[in-house]
Motif scaffolding. Structure first.
Motif, PDB file in Angstrom:
ATOM      1  N   SER A 171      39.602  74.134  57.201  1.00 48.48           N
ATOM      2  CA  SER A 171      38.511  75.010  56.776  1.00 48.48           C
ATOM      3  C   SER A 171      37.147  74.378  57.047  1.00 48.48           C
ATOM      4  O   SER A 171      36.205  75.061  57.453  1.00 48.48           O
ATOM      5  N   SER A 172      37.032  73.071  56.846  1.00 46.31           N
ATOM      6  CA  SER A 172      35.744  72.395  57.016  1.00 46.31           C
ATOM      7  C   SER A 172      35.300  72.336  58.479  1.00 46.31           C
ATOM      8  O   SER A 172      34.117  72.122  58.756  1.00 46.31           O
ATOM      9  N   GLN A 175      32.371  76.531  60.215  1.00 46.94           N
ATOM     10  CA  GLN A 175      31.324  76.891  59.274  1.00 46.94           C
ATOM     11  C   GLN A 175      31.048  78.390  59.254  1.00 46.94           C
ATOM     12  O   GLN A 175      30.306  78.857  58.395  1.00 46.94           O
ATOM     13  N   GLU A 176      31.640  79.124  60.173  1.00 42.31           N
ATOM     14  CA  GLU A 176      31.494  80.583  60.147  1.00 42.31           C
ATOM     15  C   GLU A 176      32.891  81.205  60.237  1.00 42.31           C
ATOM     16  O   GLU A 176      33.734  80.948  59.385  1.00 42.31           O
ATOM     17  N   SER A 218      38.799  83.339  49.894  1.00 45.87           N
ATOM     18  CA  SER A 218      37.344  83.295  49.912  1.00 45.87           C
ATOM     19  C   SER A 218      36.847  81.856  49.846  1.00 45.87           C
ATOM     20  O   SER A 218      37.496  80.976  49.272  1.00 45.87           O
ATOM     21  N   ARG A 219      35.687  81.630  50.449  1.00 44.71           N
ATOM     22  CA  ARG A 219      35.049  80.314  50.417  1.00 44.71           C
ATOM     23  C   ARG A 219      33.700  80.416  49.722  1.00 44.71           C
ATOM     24  O   ARG A 219      33.156  81.501  49.525  1.00 44.71           O
ATOM     25  N   LYS A 221      29.731  79.421  49.887  1.00 44.09           N
ATOM     26  CA  LYS A 221      28.631  78.948  50.725  1.00 44.09           C
ATOM     27  C   LYS A 221      27.708  78.123  49.841  1.00 44.09           C
ATOM     28  O   LYS A 221      27.120  78.638  48.884  1.00 44.09           O
ATOM     29  N   GLN A 255      24.057  72.542  54.351  1.00 41.81           N
ATOM     30  CA  GLN A 255      24.891  73.698  54.013  1.00 41.81           C
ATOM     31  C   GLN A 255      26.354  73.386  54.292  1.00 41.81           C
ATOM     32  O   GLN A 255      26.685  72.737  55.283  1.00 41.81           O
ATOM     33  N   TYR A 256      27.239  73.878  53.393  1.00 43.88           N
ATOM     34  CA  TYR A 256      28.668  73.614  53.502  1.00 43.88           C
ATOM     35  C   TYR A 256      29.441  74.891  53.209  1.00 43.88           C
ATOM     36  O   TYR A 256      28.979  75.760  52.462  1.00 43.88           O
ATOM     37  N   GLN A 257      30.641  74.974  53.780  1.00 40.25           N
ATOM     38  CA  GLN A 257      31.600  76.027  53.457  1.00 40.25           C
ATOM     39  C   GLN A 257      32.753  75.371  52.703  1.00 40.25           C
ATOM     40  O   GLN A 257      33.393  74.452  53.224  1.00 40.25           O
ATOM     41  N   SER A 377      30.954  83.059  50.225  1.00 39.53           N
ATOM     42  CA  SER A 377      30.720  83.097  51.660  1.00 39.53           C
ATOM     43  C   SER A 377      31.245  84.406  52.257  1.00 39.53           C
ATOM     44  O   SER A 377      32.187  85.013  51.748  1.00 39.53           O
TER      45      SER A 377
END
Length: 419
Positions: A171-172, A175-176, A218-219, A221, A255-257, A377
């Motif tokens: 997942s990391s 970022q989109e 879901s993540r 933001k 910024q991180y997800q 996110s």
């Protein structure tokens, strides 16, 4: 004759007017209910998630938009075009995964003729680079480096070999939009990894053919705004840099997800953490304790449940706020709607700084003036299910967390009732 024609014309006009009235009324109600259903769709989901994942994968369109949200079983995966590339993520420094990794990569390259992406640090493992029998396969690999190479538009789907941490790591990397993720249970817990490796060929074939069940995880933001305080400097006539003691600040944003949770804690300090929690700009409480966990429904079964929170199904659009050892008997975990904006800041009278981590990574210190903004996110992680989202989740609860496992009560016969 003229009177008869006029009467017939009048009757015709009346009938036509009634038909027009009925048609107009039906159109009005159709438009009204369409708009209503559209607004319900938006409000139930919070921010509208994307329905495309990577360059080729998408989710089957459901004509009943409201049912599409309420019924997790309706979430199905399909392909716009046949997938040609796959990212294989392997847990680093785990010798038990070498053989499954090699078998899978041989199958994908030689049998399925797919482009396989593998991390550069995986290929640097001596057990892989030194294997002459595997060299012909490694020559076909495409490599990349974390935080340096962007592969978001080159990978059609992902296969994870390892435990839950492997899925978090996957997942990391995005970022989109995230490609669909297929996770094999080769780690310690395996709550998020529903597939067994014994039948990997048939299972991978089924995914490549499409029409598989998925759960949209879901993540969060997360935006971290940090104040960098520096002393002002000036240069004299001779070019010597002088410091006058004045302080200026510059802001740095990151910024991180996040798939599981954002954890704010007291770090190495022996004092209670003291952070203010805002919801949509309004101060709702001050957290005094060891810290606070802001988690997704996926993360509710991780650190949050260990801290006393409830377990939330991944399809529920929500954000959970869980205090860590609060110095208050009434501070219970709460669930807020997905889409709200949370903000965490160090209290002005806090005795110490705080520390924050994102899915257990990127740990950093939070000082006075810094802020952490969290919201849902628009880019979820499409996790491929073994059966369906409901059965997979409850099976993980039973097998991994032993939810509601106890010795059964003995049957009471009619003779025992007399005593």
């Amino acid at each position: 004759c003229v009177e008869i024609i006029l009467k017939c014309l009048g009757v015709f006009i009346c009938v036509l007017a009634q038909l027009l009235a009925v048609f107009t009324c039906e159109c009005f109600f159709f438009c009204f209910f369409f708009i209503l259903s559209f607004r319900r769709t938006q409000s139930l989901h919070g921010p509208s998630p994307v329905t495309t994942f990577g360059p080729k994968a998408c989710m089957l369109q459901n004509p009943h938009a409201v049912m599409h949200i309420q019924d997790p079983a309706s979430q199905r995966l399909t392909w716009n075009k046949p997938p040609k590339s796959v990212l294989v993520i392997k847990k680093i420094r785990d010798a038990s995964l070498l053989q499954p990794f090699k078998e899978l990569c041989r199958f994908l390259t030689e049998v399925k003729s797919m482009i396989v992406y593998v991390e550069k640090k995986v290929l640097e493992d001596p057990a892989i680079s030194g294997d002459e029998n595997f060299a012909a396969v490694t020559k076909k690999f495409c490599t990349f480096r974390e935080d340096l190479d962007d592969i978001s538009n080159r990978v059609d789907f992902i296969i994870c070999l390892g435990g839950d941490g492997t899925l978090l790591y996957a997942s990391s990397l995005f970022q989109e939009s995230v490609p669909p993720v297929m996770s094999f249970h080769l780690g310690s817990l395996g709550f998020l990894t529903p597939f067994k490796f014994e039948n990997y060929q048939s299972q991978v074939n089924q995914i490549i053919e499409g029409n598989a069940a998925i759960v949209l995880r879901s993540r969060l933001k997360v935006r971290v705004l940090k104040e960098n305080w520096e002393k002002k400097s000036r240069v004299d006539e001779k070019g010597i840099i002088l410091t006058n003691g004045d302080i200026e600040s510059s802001r740095k944003a990151m910024q991180y997800q996040v798939l599981n949770e954002v954890v704010v804690d007291r770090g190495p300090s022996s004092y209670l953490s003291n952070v203010d929690l805002f919801l949509d700009g309004h101060l709702i409480t001050t957290v005094q304790g060891d810290g606070v966990i802001v988690s997704t429904p996926t993360g509710s079964t991780a650190y949050a449940v260990a801290a006393g929170a409830s377990m939330i199904h991944p399809n529920v659009p929500a954000i959970m706020i869980t205090p860590i050892c609060p110095h208050s008997l009434s501070f219970r975990p709460i669930v807020v709607p997905a889409g709200v904006e949370l903000k965490i800041m160090l209290s002005c009278d806090a005795r110490n700084t705080a520390w924050v981590s994102f899915d257990g990574r990127k740990r950093q210190e939070i000082c006075h003036g810094d802020s952490i903004t969290i919201t849902t996110s628009c880019f979820p992680v499409p996790s491929i299910c073994f059966r369906d989202p409901v059965n997979d989740w409850f099976e993980s609860l039973a097998q991994c967390l032993h939810w509601n496992v106890r010795k059964k009560q003995n049957y009471l016969s009619s003779e025992d009732e007399e005593f």
